[in-house]
Design an enzyme around this catalytic site. Structure first.
Site, mmCIF file in Angstrom:
data_model
loop_
_atom_site.group_PDB
_atom_site.id
_atom_site.type_symbol
_atom_site.label_atom_id
_atom_site.label_comp_id
_atom_site.label_asym_id
_atom_site.label_seq_id
_atom_site.Cartn_x
_atom_site.Cartn_y
_atom_site.Cartn_z
ATOM 1 N N CYS A 1 0.842 -1.208 0.000
ATOM 2 C CA CYS A 1 0.000 0.000 0.000
ATOM 3 C C CYS A 1 0.875 1.255 0.000
ATOM 4 O O CYS A 1 1.578 1.516 -0.960
ATOM 5 C CB CYS A 1 -0.973 -0.059 1.179
ATOM 6 N N HIS B 1 -3.814 -5.096 -0.617
ATOM 7 C CA HIS B 1 -3.444 -5.683 0.679
ATOM 8 C C HIS B 1 -3.452 -7.206 0.595
ATOM 9 O O HIS B 1 -4.510 -7.811 0.710
ATOM 10 C CB HIS B 1 -4.416 -5.209 1.769
ATOM 11 N N GLU C 1 -2.631 -9.287 2.745
ATOM 12 C CA GLU C 1 -3.078 -9.869 4.031
ATOM 13 C C GLU C 1 -4.589 -9.799 4.190
ATOM 14 O O GLU C 1 -5.139 -10.343 5.146
ATOM 15 C CB GLU C 1 -2.364 -9.163 5.189
ATOM 16 N N ASP D 1 4.218 -50.431 -0.772
ATOM 17 C CA ASP D 1 5.128 -51.529 -0.435
ATOM 18 C C ASP D 1 4.478 -52.771 -1.017
ATOM 19 O O ASP D 1 3.346 -53.099 -0.672
ATOM 20 C CB ASP D 1 5.259 -51.683 1.083
ATOM 21 N N ASP E 1 16.679 -46.599 6.250
ATOM 22 C CA ASP E 1 15.719 -47.218 7.174
ATOM 23 C C ASP E 1 16.315 -47.279 8.579
ATOM 24 O O ASP E 1 16.761 -48.340 9.026
ATOM 25 C CB ASP E 1 15.378 -48.633 6.696
HETATM 26 O O1 1PR Z 1 17.350 -52.846 0.863
HETATM 27 O O2 1PR Z 1 17.590 -52.016 -1.439
HETATM 28 O O3 1PR Z 1 16.441 -54.142 -1.015
HETATM 29 O O4 1PR Z 1 15.440 -51.969 -0.407
HETATM 30 C C1 1PR Z 1 14.408 -52.418 0.376
HETATM 31 C C2 1PR Z 1 13.410 -51.322 0.411
HETATM 32 O O5 1PR Z 1 12.227 -51.878 0.921
HETATM 33 C C3 1PR Z 1 13.823 -50.207 1.338
HETATM 34 O O6 1PR Z 1 13.437 -48.985 0.744
HETATM 35 C C4 1PR Z 1 12.996 -50.431 2.586
HETATM 36 O O7 1PR Z 1 12.543 -49.192 3.120
HETATM 37 C C5 1PR Z 1 11.834 -51.230 2.100
HETATM 38 N N1 1PR Z 1 11.411 -52.277 3.035
HETATM 39 C C6 1PR Z 1 12.128 -53.330 3.390
HETATM 40 N N2 1PR Z 1 11.388 -54.138 4.189
HETATM 41 C C7 1PR Z 1 10.208 -53.568 4.329
HETATM 42 C C8 1PR Z 1 9.068 -54.114 5.066
HETATM 43 O O8 1PR Z 1 8.027 -53.481 5.181
HETATM 44 N N3 1PR Z 1 9.228 -55.308 5.596
HETATM 45 N N4 1PR Z 1 9.262 -51.466 3.567
HETATM 46 C C9 1PR Z 1 10.224 -52.377 3.611
HETATM 47 C C10 1PR Z 1 9.509 -50.320 4.205
HETATM 48 C C11 1PR Z 1 8.665 -48.294 4.714
HETATM 49 C C12 1PR Z 1 8.136 -47.291 3.846
HETATM 50 C C13 1PR Z 1 6.708 -46.981 4.240
HETATM 51 C C14 1PR Z 1 6.773 -45.694 4.994
HETATM 52 C C15 1PR Z 1 5.451 -45.016 5.174
HETATM 53 N N5 1PR Z 1 8.396 -49.567 4.160
HETATM 54 O O9 1PR Z 1 8.210 -47.668 2.543
HETATM 55 O O10 1PR Z 1 5.983 -46.919 3.108
HETATM 56 O O11 1PR Z 1 7.348 -45.937 6.259
HETATM 57 O O12 1PR Z 1 4.592 -45.769 5.906
HETATM 58 P P1 1PR Z 1 3.398 -45.115 6.725
HETATM 59 O O13 1PR Z 1 2.984 -43.897 5.979
HETATM 60 O O14 1PR Z 1 2.290 -46.136 6.698
HETATM 61 O O15 1PR Z 1 3.920 -44.855 8.086
HETATM 62 P P2 1PR Z 1 16.774 -52.815 -0.467
#
Ligand code: 1PR
Length: 527
Positions: free
Chosen positions: A84, A181, A183, A211, A360
């Site tokens: 302004c 403005h 805001e 997954d 992880d």
């Molecule tokens: O080690 O190169 O073979 O890769 C394995 C890949 O698989 C890695 O990225 C690892 O995170 C994933 N992984 C391995 N084992 C599992 C399992 O579930 N047993 N999944 C797995 C991991 C975690 C996330 C999940 C988030 C969000 N899953 O992918 O999607 O945590 O979840 P949420 O929103 O429900 O909390 P390699």
């Protein structure tokens, strides 16, 4: 609060700037008030919401030495937003002979003065902060206006018509000013402030993660477990399409059975990628089992061949977990980049942007940061024995076939000793992140075993630690349970994206709701 998230406000006390303050806070910024001219010179980002009468304002600014500091600040092209009167004063002080540039509206042509109300802009040049305004109306309240002329045409970024065409905004470099403005102009107004406060940042992404694992029939099914134990939820291709339609910015497939056998034998995963990429037009990432492999006949396949097959089938990025941990451990031990790790090979051939490293980690509480050789953080929530610190231990997949088999066939509940078949390694998430960045990773997918599937929110301590440690983008993952968790992670950390699995699969929180919430909170999203 870091200095990046503080904005300096020049409030010379002539009127009400409460709404500007509220809007800045709403957008997640703290406010530092200008007390002395030095505060102006030291500002990272300065907002000047001009209120009151022109001459009185000019008088105060001159007497306090603020006018001189303002001119110096603007001359250095430091980030500035005038609102302004803040626009009009800019003109007055920048043009040698102010009179004539800023004048009162002429009420004789039927337009009531002051202009108090909503009006549309004619955007005349790229101004960045007006990118969301388009045809939307913004709110004006003023009797005086600056007029476009040959002298100022390079500055003018939009005009507005109220009886005559006046200057609605100007921009030169980092210096912006608006007559309306922001805001008081609803969501569109907030977007103007937001674009000033967060210039040229990436738009945060919301990623849906699937997954997947092979079931008894050899079909890939989506699973979602709690702390990495698995259960079935749906079919991957259908779900990916649905998430794409709902606005997912990217889709990740993590093949958690990939490593029980050679991934190229894992034809269903390749088929999932081929089918998904037919009509899902956002980036696809695939991970799980990407490493060098020697089959039962002694034939060696490089991780590069595995990745190439995934790329050919429609993946844009591959994600490496366990193998990147080993590569980082070797690199930290020897200080030598061998160029032979899957991470290095794939990023050399396909580029960094094609290689995600999936971390992880699990949280390990400690009493004192010097108790371990790894980077520790002071935790927000104390450990079970009142520990104030934690480090984040990286894990790798082990004996996955057996473990997955056990979980699927005996439906064993979470067994902490096995915890999804993962083995702790002598390396922290911080050390790993920095090492893989060095080795050529283009992005980090940051999980947290403790938070996975819990729905209690992301591990902010961890995400802050890692997203501040590296300069490649970090995807926050594990633990999303509500829309607020997404705004929190984008506000309080430097994560570039947030990924969730369970809440999307269980239809607890649709992706649209996450996007709408972020937008309402003033966080830019792709709608
Ligand atoms: O080690 O190169 O073979 O890769 C394995 C890949 O698989 C890695 O990225 C690892 O995170 C994933 N992984 C391995 N084992 C599992 C399992 O579930 N047993 N999944 C797995 C991991 C975690 C996330 C999940 C988030 C969000 N899953 O992918 O999607 O945590 O979840 P949420 O929103 O429900 O909390 P390699």
């Amino acid at each position: 609060t870091s200095s990046d998230s503080v904005v300096t406000l020049l409030d010379y006390g002539a009127g009400n700037v409460r709404s500007v303050r509220n809007a800045i806070r709403h957008l997640g910024f703290g406010i530092k008030d200008v007390q002395t001219p030095e505060d102006i010179l030291n500002a990272n980002r300065l907002i000047f919401p001009g209120v009151g009468a022109f001459a009185a304002a000019m008088d105060v600014l001159n007497k306090t030495g603020m006018a001189e500091a303002l001119c110096a600040y603007i001359e250095k092209d430091r980030p500035f937003l005038g609102i302004c009167l803040g626009l009009q004063l800019l003109f007055q002080s920048s043009e040698e002979n102010g009179p004539g540039v800023v004048g009162r509206f002429d009420s004789s042509n039927g337009f009531r003065v002051p202009q108090i109300g909503w009006n549309a802009l004619q955007i005349t040049k790229d101004s960045e902060i007006l990118d969301d305004v388009g045809d939307h109306h913004v709110y004006f309240v003023h009797s005086y206006r600056a007029m476009p002329s040959d002298d100022n045409k390079e500055w003018v970024s939009s005009t507005c018509n109220y009886g005559d065409n006046f200057i609605a905004s100007v921009r030169r470099g980092n210096v912006h000013a608006v007559q309306f403005h922001p805001e008081k102009s609803g969501d569109v107004g907030l977007s103007v402030l937001r674009r000033f406060l967060h210039p040229k940042t990436n738009i945060p992404k919301v990623i849906a993660c699937l997954d997947v694992r092979a079931n008894d029939k050899g079909d890939l099914v989506v699973t979602k477990g709690d702390q990495y134990d698995v259960r079935n939820l749906g079919k991957p291709v259908e779900l990916a399409r649905q998430y794409y339609k709902e606005g997912a910015d990217e889709i990740s497939f993590l093949n958690i059975t990939g490593f029980r056998d050679f991934p190229l034998g894992d034809l269903p995963m390749l088929q999932v990628l081929r089918l998904t990429s037919e009509n899902v037009f956002v980036p696809l990432t695939v991970g799980g089992g990407i490493r060098d492999f020697t089959d039962a006949n002694g034939r060696h396949y490089s991780s590069l061949e595995v990745a190439s097959e995934y790329f050919r089938s429609g993946a844009d990025k591959i994600s490496i977990g366990s193998d990147a941990v080993y590569a980082a451990e070797d690199y930290l031990k020897t200080g030598v980049k061998t160029g032979k790790s899957s991470l290095e090979q794939i990023s050399r051939v396909y580029g960094n942007q094609a290689v995600v490293v999936s971390i992880d980690p699990r949280r390990v509480y400690i009493t004192h940061p010097n108790d371990v050789e790894f980077k520790a953080v002071r935790v927000t929530d104390l450990g079970p024995n009142g520990e104030e610190y934690a480090w984040y231990q990286c894990t790798v997949g082990i004996l996955c076939f057996i473990v997955t088999f056990l979980f699927v066939h005996t439906a064993t509940q979470s067994d902490k000793a096995v915890n999804g078949g993962r083995e702790g390694r002598p390396i922290g998430a911080y050390e790993l992140a920095k090492a893989v960045e060095d080795l050529g990773a283009g992005e980090i997918l940051l999980n947290c075993i403790d938070c996975d599937g819990q729905g209690k929110g992301f591990d902010m301590d961890l995400i802050k630690l890692i997203s501040d440690a590296v300069s490649i983008p970090v995807i926050a993952s594990s633990g999303a349970g509500a829309v607020e968790h997404f705004s929190d992670v984008f506000r309080k950390t430097n994560a570039s994206a947030a990924l969730a699995a369970g809440i999307f699969h269980r239809k607890e929180v649709p992706i649209q709701s996450v996007k709408e919430h972020l937008y309402k909170e003033g966080i830019e999203v792709r709608i």
